[in-house]
Design a protein around this motif. Structure first.
Motif, short mmCIF file in Angstrom:
data_model
loop_
_atom_site.label_atom_id
_atom_site.label_comp_id
_atom_site.label_asym_id
_atom_site.label_seq_id
_atom_site.Cartn_x
_atom_site.Cartn_y
_atom_site.Cartn_z
N ILE A 165 0.86 -1.19 0.00
CA ILE A 165 0.00 0.00 0.00
C ILE A 165 0.89 1.24 0.00
CG2 ILE A 165 -1.69 1.33 1.32
CD1 ILE A 165 -2.82 -1.27 2.34
N ASP A 166 0.64 2.15 -0.92
CA ASP A 166 1.42 3.39 -0.99
C ASP A 166 0.93 4.33 0.10
OD1 ASP A 166 2.60 5.81 -1.57
OD2 ASP A 166 2.37 5.61 -3.74
N PRO A 167 1.70 4.51 1.18
CA PRO A 167 1.23 5.32 2.30
C PRO A 167 1.15 6.81 1.97
CG PRO A 167 3.50 4.68 2.64
CD PRO A 167 3.04 3.96 1.42
N VAL A 168 1.97 7.26 1.04
CA VAL A 168 1.93 8.68 0.66
C VAL A 168 0.63 8.97 -0.08
CG1 VAL A 168 3.07 10.50 -0.63
CG2 VAL A 168 4.44 8.79 0.59
N ARG A 169 0.30 8.11 -1.00
CA ARG A 169 -0.94 8.29 -1.75
C ARG A 169 -2.17 8.21 -0.84
NH1 ARG A 169 -2.77 4.58 -6.97
NH2 ARG A 169 -4.73 5.69 -7.42
N GLN A 170 -2.10 7.35 0.16
CA GLN A 170 -3.23 7.16 1.07
C GLN A 170 -3.22 8.15 2.24
OE1 GLN A 170 -5.68 5.11 0.35
NE2 GLN A 170 -4.60 4.33 -1.46
N GLY A 171 -2.16 8.95 2.34
CA GLY A 171 -2.09 9.94 3.41
C GLY A 171 -1.90 9.34 4.79
N LEU A 172 -1.13 8.26 4.90
CA LEU A 172 -0.90 7.60 6.19
C LEU A 172 0.28 8.22 6.93
CD1 LEU A 172 -1.39 3.88 5.04
CD2 LEU A 172 -3.09 5.47 5.97
N LEU A 173 0.21 8.18 8.25
CA LEU A 173 1.22 8.82 9.09
C LEU A 173 2.28 7.81 9.52
CD1 LEU A 173 2.09 11.38 10.67
CD2 LEU A 173 0.69 10.53 12.58
N PHE A 174 3.53 8.08 9.16
CA PHE A 174 4.63 7.18 9.50
C PHE A 174 4.82 7.07 11.01
CE2 PHE A 174 9.25 6.62 10.31
CZ PHE A 174 9.38 5.32 9.85
N GLU A 175 4.61 8.17 11.74
CA GLU A 175 4.86 8.16 13.18
C GLU A 175 3.91 7.24 13.93
OE1 GLU A 175 5.35 10.61 11.25
OE2 GLU A 175 7.38 11.27 11.77
N ARG A 176 2.84 6.81 13.29
CA ARG A 176 2.00 5.80 13.94
C ARG A 176 2.73 4.46 14.00
NH1 ARG A 176 -1.48 1.84 12.20
NH2 ARG A 176 -3.18 1.29 13.65
N PHE A 177 3.68 4.28 13.10
CA PHE A 177 4.46 3.05 13.02
C PHE A 177 5.75 3.17 13.84
CE2 PHE A 177 7.69 0.73 10.25
CZ PHE A 177 7.50 -0.49 10.89
N VAL A 178 6.50 4.21 13.63
CA VAL A 178 7.75 4.45 14.36
C VAL A 178 7.73 5.88 14.87
CG1 VAL A 178 10.27 4.64 14.20
CG2 VAL A 178 9.09 2.77 13.03
N SER A 179 7.95 6.04 16.16
CA SER A 179 7.93 7.37 16.76
C SER A 179 9.19 7.57 17.60
CB SER A 179 6.68 7.54 17.65
OG SER A 179 6.77 8.73 18.41
N GLU A 180 9.85 8.69 17.38
CA GLU A 180 11.05 9.00 18.16
C GLU A 180 10.70 9.28 19.61
OE1 GLU A 180 15.13 11.67 17.63
OE2 GLU A 180 13.32 12.17 16.49
#
Length: 353
Positions: A165-180
């Motif tokens: 799934i293309d997360p950019v096209r779907q507007g997904l947030l990366f920080e939900r997966f990895v957060s500093e």
């Protein structure tokens, strides 16, 4: 430290004095498996003051601290001389060119740089490389696989081919997966076709070695139905009655069997053995029943795994597990590689994978 040493030396020293009776100390009760205060250990070993004295002498000479046991994930450094981060970046940009043959959009390039920078700061590149290598191996053998879960929020996972799934096209947030800020280990779940997942598991053992890899466990606990059956069996309640009682309650219930439900079975609600069965079953609910294998969560280490946690053969042939469960792994911030199975994968068209 003193509690641990007293527990060991006390058993050894007492066995020298009283023979086989000393081994009664090994028959620990369910509620007795915890580190006791020095005062309690002295009370328990009051018949063996020499064991206490010798233990205190040894403990005073011990400088080891549990803080010295630190977890290190495999570095994933190969013969090409690249660091894990450099190799991940190289594979990412190569994968991006394949995913976007018409040219890499600016917003995707920006997202990839953002994710790679964050991955470098939290030092998770080796983990991404591990999952990538597992997926590449599976596909090289024609084994269907697909990443899922919050990993679908990662553009890096997408261009590496771990997810689809293309997360950019779907507007997904990366920080939900990895957060500093959270600093939680990443969790990439990959499903493999049921019939061939064992090939992947054995490849992991061969690649990382059995001294550095093992499956984690899960603690199976008594629920309402199982507790009624087990207690009823121990107290001699007829099996047909315990089976009927078990059917009256929902498996995840915390309440047990009520008097109203007992009357539906025309049972004597004042019967002492029946009341004791239901009371003890309610107390038993939630307590550990046995340790079983996790569906596919691998723990990998840079150095020997058995220096951190006991490793033992699993019930299934050619597998080994650690004695900690998945919740322990999460609490200790260990990174877990989930090699899961999906029965429907073999029924799906290979093109969607």
């Amino acid at each position: 430290m003193i509690a641990i040493v007293i527990g060991v030396i006390g058993i050894i020293s007492s066995s020298a004095h009283v023979g086989k009776n000393a081994w009664e100390f090994l028959k620990e009760k369910h509620t007795d498996r915890f580190l006791k205060a020095p005062e309690e250990m002295k009370r328990l070993f009051r018949r063996y003051p020499d064991a206490i004295r010798r233990t205190e002498e040894i403990a005073a000479r011990c400088t080891f601290s549990l803080d010295e046991l630190t977890y290190s994930y495999p570095t994933e450094v190969l013969e090409d001389g690249l660091t894990a981060q450099e190799r991940l970046e190289k594979l990412t940009w190569e994968g991006a060119a394949e995913r976007y043959p018409a040219g890499l959009p600016d917003n995707v390039a920006m997202q990839l740089r953002h994710e790679l920078n964050l991955i470098e700061r939290v030092q998770y590149a080796p983990y991404f490389l591990t999952v990538d290598s597992i997926v590449r191996f599976a596909r090289s053998k024609g084994i269907l696989c697909q990443g899922r879960g919050s990993a679908a929020n990662s553009a890096v996972c997408y261009v590496l081919g771990i997810t689809s799934i293309d997360p950019v096209r779907q507007g997904l947030l990366f920080e939900r997966f990895v957060s500093e800020e959270r600093r939680e280990p990443p969790d990439i779940d990959v499903d493999f076709e049921h019939e061939r997942r064992e090939e992947v598991i054995q490849w992991i053992y061969e690649t990382y070695g059995r001294t550095r890899s093992a499956l984690t466990c899960t603690v199976t606990r008594y629920r309402a139905r199982g507790a009624v059956r087990e207690v009823g069996k121990a107290l001699g309640v007829p099996e047909d009655i315990t089976a009927a009682l078990a059917k009256l309650t929902w498996g995840w219930s915390d309440e047990g069997v009520s008097d109203a439900e007992l009357k539906e079975l025309n049972l004597n609600t004042t019967d002492r053995r029946l009341r004791m069965t239901l009371s003890l079953a309610k107390e038993l609910m939630g307590t550990p029943r046995h340790l079983s294998q996790h569906p596919g969560g691998f723990v990998l280490t840079l150095d020997r795994l058995d220096e951190l946690v006991p490793v033992e053969p699993a019930a299934m042939e050619n597998r080994q597990v650690i004695e900690w469960d998945k919740d322990d792994i999460d609490a200790l911030k260990f990174m877990k590689v989930d090699v899961l199975r999906l029965g429907m994968a073999a029924c799906a068209a290979p093109s969607i994978f």
